[in-house]
Design a protein around this motif. Sequence first.
Motif, PDB file in Angstrom:
ATOM      1  N   UNK A   1      13.557  -4.554  21.633  1.00 26.94           N
ATOM      2  CA  UNK A   1      13.685  -5.069  22.993  1.00 26.94           C
ATOM      3  C   UNK A   1      15.061  -4.720  23.533  1.00 26.94           C
ATOM      4  N   UNK A   2      15.135  -4.357  24.824  1.00 27.05           N
ATOM      5  CA  UNK A   2      16.473  -4.185  25.403  1.00 27.05           C
ATOM      6  C   UNK A   2      17.154  -5.549  25.479  1.00 27.05           C
ATOM      7  N   UNK A   3      18.468  -5.546  25.461  1.00 28.01           N
ATOM      8  CA  UNK A   3      19.203  -6.817  25.454  1.00 28.01           C
ATOM      9  C   UNK A   3      18.819  -7.704  26.633  1.00 28.01           C
TER      10      UNK A   3
ATOM     11  N   UNK B   1      13.446   1.382  28.912  1.00 32.33           N
ATOM     12  CA  UNK B   1      13.676   0.055  28.334  1.00 32.33           C
ATOM     13  C   UNK B   1      12.886  -1.028  29.072  1.00 32.33           C
ATOM     14  N   UNK B   2      12.747  -0.870  30.383  1.00 32.28           N
ATOM     15  CA  UNK B   2      11.929  -1.828  31.137  1.00 32.28           C
ATOM     16  C   UNK B   2      10.461  -1.686  30.726  1.00 32.28           C
ATOM     17  N   UNK B   3      10.018  -0.442  30.523  1.00 28.90           N
ATOM     18  CA  UNK B   3       8.645  -0.211  30.048  1.00 28.90           C
ATOM     19  C   UNK B   3       8.449  -0.893  28.686  1.00 28.90           C
ATOM     20  N   UNK B   4       9.451  -0.766  27.831  1.00 28.06           N
ATOM     21  CA  UNK B   4       9.395  -1.406  26.512  1.00 28.06           C
ATOM     22  C   UNK B   4       9.301  -2.927  26.658  1.00 28.06           C
TER      23      UNK B   4
ATOM     24  N   UNK C   1      18.679   2.797  21.291  1.00 32.22           N
ATOM     25  CA  UNK C   1      18.231   1.865  22.321  1.00 32.22           C
ATOM     26  C   UNK C   1      17.259   0.857  21.728  1.00 32.22           C
ATOM     27  N   UNK C   2      17.388  -0.397  22.142  1.00 30.20           N
ATOM     28  CA  UNK C   2      16.473  -1.483  21.782  1.00 30.20           C
ATOM     29  C   UNK C   2      16.551  -1.905  20.308  1.00 30.20           C
TER      30      UNK C   2
END
Lengths: 262, 72
Positions: A107-109, B32-35, A161-162
């Motif tokens: 997950x992004x922060x 990242x938003x898609x994730x 990333x993530x």
Amino acid sequence: MLTAVLLPYNNQNQYESMYLLISGSTSGIGQYLAVQLSKEYNLILNGRNGEKLSKTLNLCDKGKQHLIWKFDLNNIEHLDSNLTEFLQINNIQVTTFIHCAGFLKMLPLKTMSLNVIQETMNTNFFSSVMIIKTLINKKANDSALQNVVQISSTASIRGAKAFNIYSASKGAMDAMMRSLAVELAPKVRLNSVLPGGVQTQMTDTMFNDSELIEKMSKDYPLGLGFPHDIYEMVNFLISEKSRWITGQQFVVDGGRSINISA
Amino acid sequence: MENFFNEIAELLEVDSVTGNEALNSFKCWDSLTILSIIAHADDNYGITLTAAEVNNAKTVNGLKDLFVAKKA
């Protein structure tokens, strides 16, 4: 002529009821290690799913004694008392601990919640601390612990990333490993193995993606890795062949992390 | 699904959405938003989405249709 007598720093085989504990033994690398190591060691299989634990036990070699310790490592507050009780009920000691349990939520922060952060740190890092603490205890384990191998990740030393909190949890694990290697020497040796992307049941769908396979074969100079590649390193680290090695991180990733070609 | 627009607005970092907006018109629209949307779908609706499916949804309404179709 000088002849070196290489005695183990710790007296392995001192305990008849010697057991090797594998956390997260029900899937992926953990399960593969369990099946392979069951030929040579008595195992304690840890996992949170009873069905999966029975399945793993069935795959194990029947020549040795194997036990199931069903416990969710996210339940960190009860970990030491639960493990202590398990060891006492079965009247056994653990000499080797392999920490395979891992929780990864990419997950992004910006969307990461405190719950996910805590579960990641509990399962990946705090559980390892509490298990080692229990296993060096005189009353709980007769201070029988001699060897620890933690399955870390290249995310411990590289960024992606993530992977934010996952990286932090693996980095914490490895930093603790180094200090404990000094603190608990010469009785206990501790090392970490840092795998790159390995094909397991967990990543099966990922690896069914032909585009990803192509990208990975470009990134990994030695091609794709398998659980057996991790097993070979772990088996070396828990053996007396590595008697003079402690406090180290071993990257096993087919050269992925040193590859800077575009 | 009644809170869907609110949830998506949160993930897209805006106060509210009407449904007709193109997904790639949002300032924060990236991998990242898609994730985050894939994780939200898994956690709250028990459905598995791929990045390609989310991209192909084109609009917020399209995304809602995708969620409904997957849930069925």
